[in-house]
Design a protein around this motif. Structure first.
Motif, PDB file in Angstrom:
ATOM      1  N   PRO A 160       0.825  -1.219   0.000  1.00  0.00           N
ATOM      2  CA  PRO A 160       0.000   0.000   0.000  1.00  0.00           C
ATOM      3  C   PRO A 160       0.851   1.257   0.000  1.00  0.00           C
ATOM      4  O   PRO A 160       1.938   1.290   0.583  1.00  0.00           O
ATOM      5  CB  PRO A 160      -0.807  -0.126   1.303  1.00  0.00           C
ATOM      6  N   GLU A 161       0.355   2.302  -0.643  1.00  0.00           N
ATOM      7  CA  GLU A 161       1.086   3.563  -0.733  1.00  0.00           C
ATOM      8  C   GLU A 161       1.354   4.143   0.644  1.00  0.00           C
ATOM      9  O   GLU A 161       2.361   4.839   0.856  1.00  0.00           O
ATOM     10  CB  GLU A 161       0.291   4.561  -1.576  1.00  0.00           C
ATOM     11  N   ALA A 162       0.488   3.859   1.611  1.00  0.00           N
ATOM     12  CA  ALA A 162       0.671   4.385   2.971  1.00  0.00           C
ATOM     13  C   ALA A 162       1.987   3.910   3.583  1.00  0.00           C
ATOM     14  O   ALA A 162       2.611   4.638   4.365  1.00  0.00           O
ATOM     15  CB  ALA A 162      -0.505   3.959   3.848  1.00  0.00           C
ATOM     16  N   MET A 163       2.427   2.718   3.237  1.00  0.00           N
ATOM     17  CA  MET A 163       3.694   2.214   3.760  1.00  0.00           C
ATOM     18  C   MET A 163       4.866   3.032   3.228  1.00  0.00           C
ATOM     19  O   MET A 163       5.778   3.404   3.972  1.00  0.00           O
ATOM     20  CB  MET A 163       3.874   0.740   3.393  1.00  0.00           C
ATOM     21  N   HIS A 164       4.846   3.329   1.947  1.00  0.00           N
ATOM     22  CA  HIS A 164       5.929   4.114   1.350  1.00  0.00           C
ATOM     23  C   HIS A 164       5.956   5.525   1.923  1.00  0.00           C
ATOM     24  O   HIS A 164       7.023   6.077   2.201  1.00  0.00           O
ATOM     25  CB  HIS A 164       5.760   4.149  -0.168  1.00  0.00           C
ATOM     26  N   THR A 165       4.795   6.106   2.113  1.00  0.00           N
ATOM     27  CA  THR A 165       4.721   7.446   2.698  1.00  0.00           C
ATOM     28  C   THR A 165       5.295   7.452   4.099  1.00  0.00           C
ATOM     29  O   THR A 165       6.000   8.386   4.500  1.00  0.00           O
ATOM     30  CB  THR A 165       3.252   7.925   2.733  1.00  0.00           C
ATOM     31  N   TYR A 166       5.004   6.404   4.848  1.00  0.00           N
ATOM     32  CA  TYR A 166       5.501   6.294   6.226  1.00  0.00           C
ATOM     33  C   TYR A 166       7.021   6.202   6.250  1.00  0.00           C
ATOM     34  O   TYR A 166       7.686   6.882   7.040  1.00  0.00           O
ATOM     35  CB  TYR A 166       4.881   5.065   6.885  1.00  0.00           C
ATOM     36  N   LEU A 167       7.598   5.407   5.378  1.00  0.00           N
ATOM     37  CA  LEU A 167       9.052   5.249   5.347  1.00  0.00           C
ATOM     38  C   LEU A 167       9.751   6.523   4.883  1.00  0.00           C
ATOM     39  O   LEU A 167      10.857   6.835   5.335  1.00  0.00           O
ATOM     40  CB  LEU A 167       9.418   4.078   4.440  1.00  0.00           C
ATOM     41  N   GLU A 168       9.108   7.261   3.996  1.00  0.00           N
ATOM     42  CA  GLU A 168       9.685   8.521   3.518  1.00  0.00           C
ATOM     43  C   GLU A 168       9.855   9.520   4.658  1.00  0.00           C
ATOM     44  O   GLU A 168      10.783  10.343   4.641  1.00  0.00           O
ATOM     45  CB  GLU A 168       8.793   9.125   2.435  1.00  0.00           C
ATOM     46  N   LYS A 169       8.974   9.472   5.653  1.00  0.00           N
ATOM     47  CA  LYS A 169       9.069  10.388   6.794  1.00  0.00           C
ATOM     48  C   LYS A 169      10.366  10.194   7.569  1.00  0.00           C
ATOM     49  O   LYS A 169      10.828  11.108   8.250  1.00  0.00           O
ATOM     50  CB  LYS A 169       7.877  10.172   7.732  1.00  0.00           C
ATOM     51  N   PHE A 170      10.960   9.016   7.460  1.00  0.00           N
ATOM     52  CA  PHE A 170      12.197   8.712   8.177  1.00  0.00           C
ATOM     53  C   PHE A 170      13.403   8.731   7.243  1.00  0.00           C
ATOM     54  O   PHE A 170      14.470   8.217   7.590  1.00  0.00           O
ATOM     55  CB  PHE A 170      12.066   7.344   8.853  1.00  0.00           C
ATOM     56  N   ASN A 171      13.203   9.321   6.062  1.00  0.00           N
ATOM     57  CA  ASN A 171      14.279   9.472   5.076  1.00  0.00           C
ATOM     58  C   ASN A 171      14.873   8.114   4.685  1.00  0.00           C
ATOM     59  O   ASN A 171      16.086   7.957   4.562  1.00  0.00           O
ATOM     60  CB  ASN A 171      15.383  10.395   5.607  1.00  0.00           C
ATOM     61  N   ILE A 172      13.998   7.137   4.489  1.00  0.00           N
ATOM     62  CA  ILE A 172      14.416   5.827   4.008  1.00  0.00           C
ATOM     63  C   ILE A 172      13.881   5.693   2.582  1.00  0.00           C
ATOM     64  O   ILE A 172      12.672   5.680   2.373  1.00  0.00           O
ATOM     65  CB  ILE A 172      13.872   4.697   4.899  1.00  0.00           C
ATOM     66  N   LYS A 173      14.784   5.618   1.611  1.00  0.00           N
ATOM     67  CA  LYS A 173      14.366   5.717   0.218  1.00  0.00           C
ATOM     68  C   LYS A 173      13.989   4.353  -0.359  1.00  0.00           C
ATOM     69  O   LYS A 173      14.518   3.313   0.039  1.00  0.00           O
ATOM     70  CB  LYS A 173      15.452   6.365  -0.633  1.00  0.00           C
ATOM     71  N   ASN A 174      13.095   4.417  -1.321  1.00  0.00           N
ATOM     72  CA  ASN A 174      12.589   3.222  -1.985  1.00  0.00           C
ATOM     73  C   ASN A 174      13.514   2.846  -3.145  1.00  0.00           C
ATOM     74  O   ASN A 174      13.657   3.605  -4.097  1.00  0.00           O
ATOM     75  CB  ASN A 174      11.167   3.489  -2.490  1.00  0.00           C
TER      76      ASN A 174
END
Length: 320
Positions: A160-174
């Protein structure tokens, strides 16, 4: 109880790593579910998140001693001539096991899953998903620590996109989609979102492997924050799954995907690349029929150098 160090994990056998967690769980009065053939060790928790790592490595007999310079750990043995020789460290995935030990007593009390034989195609995790453990689980997210690098992650399904958004908050790139790790099997079986975080090792499966301890501790700290702030509602479930392929599938079906290109020995469509651009081989050794390892185009099962192998410049592969 003596505090378990990173060096303990890097030098231990697979079974010793599992036993360290069993001892730790017993001290903390936590339940352990251990497969009778040591395929996995599962320690239930109270949170909605399960942390995952695998205890096996590809290093053979392992290293005899470690050296640390500027925060980088390497593995070494003594040769018969009395010289020292650098060998596979095994931080893939002992760094991940150490991360789980560091987060064991996190206030959220995450679930802990240690698997075995990930490097042989995920045999241990297959036994785990076939058990009764996941049938009534309340787990909403799996985090595995089985990837090279720092501040990055890969997925194996369309999360889900919500997971990627959450990880972006911690500066962890996809870094896109990986090829395989244990969580690929788990998400395929359950539709539960999962992510594989970089844990600081580099050049895994080669004698040049090293572990960046500063990067590793940075990611352990970020994982702690991910646990602390994990939303109660979670991220939902995986609605559209992308099929991941085992090594056997790739070899038999000659799979071409949008994120990677996997070629066979007979396929001549991949252009030749300079060796310094080669990152990962998805070919197999013509001598022992095992998969060639990354970066050096050498099969770690028999050290057979197959220089005609053509590799994709993009980083792919198990745990990458």
């Amino acid at each position: 109880m003596r505090q378990i160090t990173l060096e303990d994990f890097l030098m231990a056998t697979d079974l010793e790593v599992m036993n360290k967690f069993i001892l730790k769980a017993n001290v903390m009065n936590r339940t352990c579910i251990k497969h009778p053939q040591n395929m996995y060790l599962y320690i239930p928790g109270d949170s909605d998140v399960c942390l995952v790592a695998h205890v096996d490595t590809v290093r053979g007999k392992g290293c005899q001693f470690l050296e640390t310079k500027n925060g980088l750990i390497t593995g070494w043995i003594k040769t018969k001539k009395g010289d020292k020789q650098q060998v596979i460290l095994g931080a893939d995935d002992r760094a991940g096991c150490y991360a789980l030990a560091c987060l064991f007593n996190h206030p959220t009390k995450p679930h802990i899953l240690l698997t075995n034989y990930e490097e042989r195609g995920g045999i241990g995790v297959q036994a785990f998903v076939q058990s009764e453990i996941l049938k009534n689980t309340k787990i909403k997210w799996f985090i595995e620590f089985d990837r090279a690098g720092v501040n990055c992650y890969v997925q194996y399904n369309d999360n889900p996109e919500a997971m990627h958004t959450y990880l972006e908050k911690f500066n962890i790139k996809n870094d896109g989609k990986g090829t395989y790790s244990d969580i690929a099997t788990i998400s395929k079986a359950t539709n539960i979102p999962s992510v594989n975080l970089g844990i600081g090792y580099r050049w895994q499966h080669t004698a040049e492997e090293f572990l960046d301890t500063r990067g590793m501790h940075l990611m352990i700290g970020k994982a702690s924050d991910l646990l602390t702030h994990f939303p109660k509602e979670g991220f939902g479930v995986i609605e559209e799954r992308v099929q991941h392929y085992t090594f056997k599938d790739v070899k038999e079906k000659q799979v071409v995907r949008d994120v990677i290109y996997v070629r066979t020995v007979e396929d001549e469509t991949q252009p030749e690349l300079p060796i310094y651009q080669r990152r990962v081989s998805m070919d197999w050794c013509t001598k022992c029929n095992n998969w060639l390892d990354q970066c050096r185009c050498i099969c770690y099962h028999c050290d057979f150098e197959k220089w005609e192998c053509r590799c994709k410049a993009k980083s792919i592969g198990s745990g990458l």
